[in-house]
Motif scaffolding. Structure first.
Motif, PDB file in Angstrom:
ATOM      1  N   GLN A 125       0.857  -1.177   0.000  1.00  0.00           N
ATOM      2  CA  GLN A 125       0.000   0.000   0.000  1.00  0.00           C
ATOM      3  C   GLN A 125       0.898   1.234   0.000  1.00  0.00           C
ATOM      4  O   GLN A 125       2.112   1.121  -0.108  1.00  0.00           O
ATOM      5  CB  GLN A 125      -0.946  -0.032   1.196  1.00  0.00           C
ATOM      6  N   GLU A 126       0.315   2.396   0.145  1.00  0.00           N
ATOM      7  CA  GLU A 126       1.093   3.633   0.051  1.00  0.00           C
ATOM      8  C   GLU A 126       2.164   3.709   1.134  1.00  0.00           C
ATOM      9  O   GLU A 126       1.909   3.386   2.300  1.00  0.00           O
ATOM     10  CB  GLU A 126       0.159   4.842   0.154  1.00  0.00           C
ATOM     11  N   GLN A 127       3.360   4.140   0.768  1.00  0.00           N
ATOM     12  CA  GLN A 127       4.452   4.297   1.721  1.00  0.00           C
ATOM     13  C   GLN A 127       4.174   5.482   2.630  1.00  0.00           C
ATOM     14  O   GLN A 127       3.903   6.584   2.160  1.00  0.00           O
ATOM     15  CB  GLN A 127       5.773   4.519   0.985  1.00  0.00           C
ATOM     16  N   PRO A 128       4.242   5.298   3.962  1.00  0.00           N
ATOM     17  CA  PRO A 128       4.006   6.421   4.877  1.00  0.00           C
ATOM     18  C   PRO A 128       5.021   7.539   4.659  1.00  0.00           C
ATOM     19  O   PRO A 128       6.190   7.280   4.356  1.00  0.00           O
ATOM     20  CB  PRO A 128       4.182   5.785   6.266  1.00  0.00           C
ATOM     21  N   GLU A 129       4.598   8.780   4.844  1.00  0.00           N
ATOM     22  CA  GLU A 129       5.476   9.924   4.621  1.00  0.00           C
ATOM     23  C   GLU A 129       6.684   9.907   5.550  1.00  0.00           C
ATOM     24  O   GLU A 129       7.770  10.354   5.170  1.00  0.00           O
ATOM     25  CB  GLU A 129       4.686  11.229   4.827  1.00  0.00           C
ATOM     26  N   TRP A 130       6.499   9.402   6.761  1.00  0.00           N
ATOM     27  CA  TRP A 130       7.588   9.443   7.742  1.00  0.00           C
ATOM     28  C   TRP A 130       8.606   8.317   7.533  1.00  0.00           C
ATOM     29  O   TRP A 130       9.709   8.371   8.071  1.00  0.00           O
ATOM     30  CB  TRP A 130       7.018   9.343   9.163  1.00  0.00           C
ATOM     31  N   LEU A 131       8.259   7.293   6.745  1.00  0.00           N
ATOM     32  CA  LEU A 131       9.125   6.122   6.607  1.00  0.00           C
ATOM     33  C   LEU A 131      10.105   6.349   5.461  1.00  0.00           C
ATOM     34  O   LEU A 131       9.919   5.900   4.326  1.00  0.00           O
ATOM     35  CB  LEU A 131       8.268   4.876   6.356  1.00  0.00           C
ATOM     36  N   VAL A 132      11.184   7.069   5.770  1.00  0.00           N
ATOM     37  CA  VAL A 132      12.155   7.477   4.755  1.00  0.00           C
ATOM     38  C   VAL A 132      13.570   7.365   5.320  1.00  0.00           C
ATOM     39  O   VAL A 132      13.773   7.116   6.506  1.00  0.00           O
ATOM     40  CB  VAL A 132      11.911   8.933   4.294  1.00  0.00           C
ATOM     41  N   GLY A 133      14.554   7.563   4.443  1.00  0.00           N
ATOM     42  CA  GLY A 133      15.949   7.667   4.862  1.00  0.00           C
ATOM     43  C   GLY A 133      16.443   6.451   5.620  1.00  0.00           C
ATOM     44  O   GLY A 133      16.200   5.304   5.227  1.00  0.00           O
ATOM     45  N   GLU A 134      17.123   6.707   6.756  1.00  0.00           N
ATOM     46  CA  GLU A 134      17.724   5.640   7.542  1.00  0.00           C
ATOM     47  C   GLU A 134      16.687   4.673   8.100  1.00  0.00           C
ATOM     48  O   GLU A 134      16.999   3.533   8.423  1.00  0.00           O
ATOM     49  CB  GLU A 134      18.549   6.233   8.689  1.00  0.00           C
ATOM     50  N   LEU A 135      15.438   5.133   8.226  1.00  0.00           N
ATOM     51  CA  LEU A 135      14.406   4.267   8.782  1.00  0.00           C
ATOM     52  C   LEU A 135      14.165   3.047   7.905  1.00  0.00           C
ATOM     53  O   LEU A 135      13.736   1.998   8.377  1.00  0.00           O
ATOM     54  CB  LEU A 135      13.097   5.046   8.962  1.00  0.00           C
ATOM     55  N   LEU A 136      14.450   3.161   6.602  1.00  0.00           N
ATOM     56  CA  LEU A 136      14.208   2.052   5.680  1.00  0.00           C
ATOM     57  C   LEU A 136      15.108   0.851   5.962  1.00  0.00           C
ATOM     58  O   LEU A 136      14.774  -0.278   5.597  1.00  0.00           O
ATOM     59  CB  LEU A 136      14.394   2.521   4.239  1.00  0.00           C
ATOM     60  N   SER A 137      16.249   1.096   6.613  1.00  0.00           N
ATOM     61  CA  SER A 137      17.150  -0.023   6.902  1.00  0.00           C
ATOM     62  C   SER A 137      16.506  -1.029   7.840  1.00  0.00           C
ATOM     63  O   SER A 137      16.879  -2.201   7.857  1.00  0.00           O
ATOM     64  CB  SER A 137      18.460   0.494   7.499  1.00  0.00           C
ATOM     65  N   SER A 138      15.525  -0.593   8.632  1.00  0.00           N
ATOM     66  CA  SER A 138      14.820  -1.518   9.522  1.00  0.00           C
ATOM     67  C   SER A 138      13.972  -2.511   8.743  1.00  0.00           C
ATOM     68  O   SER A 138      13.510  -3.507   9.307  1.00  0.00           O
ATOM     69  CB  SER A 138      13.934  -0.737  10.503  1.00  0.00           C
ATOM     70  N   LEU A 139      13.752  -2.246   7.459  1.00  0.00           N
ATOM     71  CA  LEU A 139      12.972  -3.146   6.601  1.00  0.00           C
ATOM     72  C   LEU A 139      13.872  -3.860   5.594  1.00  0.00           C
ATOM     73  O   LEU A 139      13.415  -4.318   4.562  1.00  0.00           O
ATOM     74  CB  LEU A 139      11.895  -2.348   5.870  1.00  0.00           C
ATOM     75  N   SER A 140      15.175  -3.953   5.929  1.00  0.00           N
ATOM     76  CA  SER A 140      16.168  -4.684   5.120  1.00  0.00           C
ATOM     77  C   SER A 140      16.487  -4.018   3.792  1.00  0.00           C
ATOM     78  O   SER A 140      16.918  -4.684   2.853  1.00  0.00           O
ATOM     79  CB  SER A 140      15.714  -6.138   4.881  1.00  0.00           C
ATOM     80  N   TYR A 141      16.285  -2.723   3.713  1.00  0.00           N
ATOM     81  CA  TYR A 141      16.620  -1.986   2.495  1.00  0.00           C
ATOM     82  C   TYR A 141      18.136  -1.980   2.307  1.00  0.00           C
ATOM     83  O   TYR A 141      18.892  -1.658   3.221  1.00  0.00           O
ATOM     84  CB  TYR A 141      16.090  -0.560   2.603  1.00  0.00           C
ATOM     85  N   VAL A 142      18.597  -2.348   1.102  1.00  0.00           N
ATOM     86  CA  VAL A 142      20.021  -2.355   0.778  1.00  0.00           C
ATOM     87  C   VAL A 142      20.206  -1.651  -0.563  1.00  0.00           C
ATOM     88  O   VAL A 142      19.621  -2.061  -1.568  1.00  0.00           O
ATOM     89  CB  VAL A 142      20.595  -3.787   0.683  1.00  0.00           C
ATOM     90  N   ASN A 143      21.005  -0.614  -0.575  1.00  0.00           N
ATOM     91  CA  ASN A 143      21.285   0.093  -1.829  1.00  0.00           C
ATOM     92  C   ASN A 143      22.574   0.883  -1.661  1.00  0.00           C
ATOM     93  O   ASN A 143      22.557   2.071  -1.368  1.00  0.00           O
ATOM     94  CB  ASN A 143      20.126   1.006  -2.223  1.00  0.00           C
ATOM     95  N   HIS A 144      23.717   0.230  -1.841  1.00  0.00           N
ATOM     96  CA  HIS A 144      25.016   0.876  -1.664  1.00  0.00           C
ATOM     97  C   HIS A 144      25.453   1.576  -2.954  1.00  0.00           C
ATOM     98  O   HIS A 144      24.885   1.355  -4.019  1.00  0.00           O
ATOM     99  CB  HIS A 144      26.063  -0.157  -1.244  1.00  0.00           C
ATOM    100  N   GLU A 145      26.474   2.378  -2.828  1.00  0.00           N
ATOM    101  CA  GLU A 145      26.988   3.116  -3.981  1.00  0.00           C
ATOM    102  C   GLU A 145      27.433   2.154  -5.080  1.00  0.00           C
ATOM    103  O   GLU A 145      28.141   1.182  -4.827  1.00  0.00           O
ATOM    104  CB  GLU A 145      28.176   3.986  -3.565  1.00  0.00           C
ATOM    105  N   ALA A 146      26.993   2.409  -6.288  1.00  0.00           N
ATOM    106  CA  ALA A 146      27.368   1.568  -7.433  1.00  0.00           C
ATOM    107  C   ALA A 146      28.451   2.268  -8.242  1.00  0.00           C
ATOM    108  O   ALA A 146      28.470   3.499  -8.352  1.00  0.00           O
ATOM    109  CB  ALA A 146      26.152   1.299  -8.307  1.00  0.00           C
TER     110      ALA A 146
END
Length: 324
Positions: free
Chosen positions: A125-146
């Motif tokens: 569903q829609e991503q909450p406005e507050w769930l951004v930046g460093e907070l995404l790492s709590s959901l296993s977000y991985v995106n390092h410099e390529a």
């Protein structure tokens, strides 16, 4: 040739069906890979779905409870030399397996011990406005410099990491490392996290290069019940428990004084990666969002302290009320 291992304890819901469909749609030859779904306990509905709806190279087996036990069981059953791990809530791009295959085919000197890639988030569903930046790492977000599409060495000193939802390695390396630790990792429906991939990756560095491959991409589906303050708090609390387990795995002879010092240092260091989030509060919807997330981090650190003190004093671990 590749064996894919997927731990699962759920029935075949819509998200899991999409995971399986994305594996069916891989552009990698069917006779050169297999998909092993490991359940604890084995679900009749899952077995029936895979037997009737998936190609013949898809199978199901049963293991002891725990995500790491499931991974180890699936790897033991694997018949191909390269292992690829994912979860039952991911969406894999069609080139995922062929990308993994190419990386190891070009490794003619067998220098690579492990490789992983980005894990982008797909909110159901829609991503909450507050769930951004460093907070995404709590959901296993991985995106390092390529640096282009070519794989590069993972930089542990910069805090880079990989996750078991998007990881590949030779079976021979898994055997040398001794497998995943079955005493840690997710067990059933609990939200406790673990540092199993970090421990595994550190062991892999003794047997070759650990790489980050920018084009080894997939999506991690986030249902609405995970995009909440409550879920993040529980997950951060679980991370604190995992940190305590990791500490004693890496420092089995630790003294009380060492433990207290390292916990205090860990709390101090914890502030650094989250400092940008605290400084740009305007990116969050309100002050309450910031306050709740800071509280979640403090609960995680509290859990770590409680776990360490209990363990080094030989008391029952995790008996304290986590809301204290």
């Amino acid at each position: 040739m590749i064996s894919v291992v997927i731990p699962s304890h759920e029935s075949v819901d819509e998200i899991f069906q999409q995971t399986l469909s994305s594996l069916v749609d891989q552009d990698y030859p069917e006779d050169k890979h297999e998909v092993i779904v490991v359940q604890n306990p084995l679900s009749v509905s899952v077995k029936d779905y895979i037997d009737n709806e998936c190609p013949k190279n898809f199978t199901t087996i049963e293991s002891k409870l725990g995500s790491n036990n499931a991974r180890n069981a699936g790897i033991k059953e694997a018949k191909f030399p390269i292992l690829a791990l994912t979860d039952d809530d991911t969406l894999l791009y069609p080139h995922w397996l062929s990308t993994i295959s190419k990386i190891f085919e070009e490794d003619r000197d067998d220098q690579i011990s492990c490789v992983g890639g980005p894990l982008d988030l797909l909110f159901v569903q829609e991503q909450p406005e507050w769930l951004v930046g460093e907070l995404l790492s709590s959901l296993s977000y991985v995106n390092h410099e390529a640096r282009g599409d070519s794989p590069r060495d993972l930089n542990f000193s910069l805090g880079e990491w990989l996750v078991t939802a998007n990881l590949a390695f030779p079976k021979s390396v898994w055997e040398k490392v001794g497998g995943f630790n079955g005493d840690i990792g997710l067990h059933g429906l609990q939200k406790d996290t673990s540092n199993d991939e970090l421990l595994f990756l550190k062991e892999c560095t003794s047997h070759g290069r650990v790489l980050y491959a920018p084009n080894m991409t997939m999506l991690h589906q986030i249902p609405s019940n995970r995009a909440t303050f409550k879920y993040l708090e529980e997950r951060e609390y679980g991370q604190g428990r995992a940190d305590a387990e990791t500490y004693f795995t890496e420092h089995p002879q630790s003294s009380v004084e060492d433990a207290y010092h390292d916990v205090a240092q860990g709390i101090f260091n914890m502030a650094y990666p989250y400092e940008p989030t605290f400084q740009v509060r305007e990116t969050l919807s309100n002050e309450e969002a910031t306050r709740k997330y800071i509280r979640a981090l403090l609960r995680a650190r509290l859990a770590k302290m409680v776990g360490l003190v209990n363990k080094i004093e030989g008391r029952e671990v995790w008996t304290q009320n986590k809301d204290a």
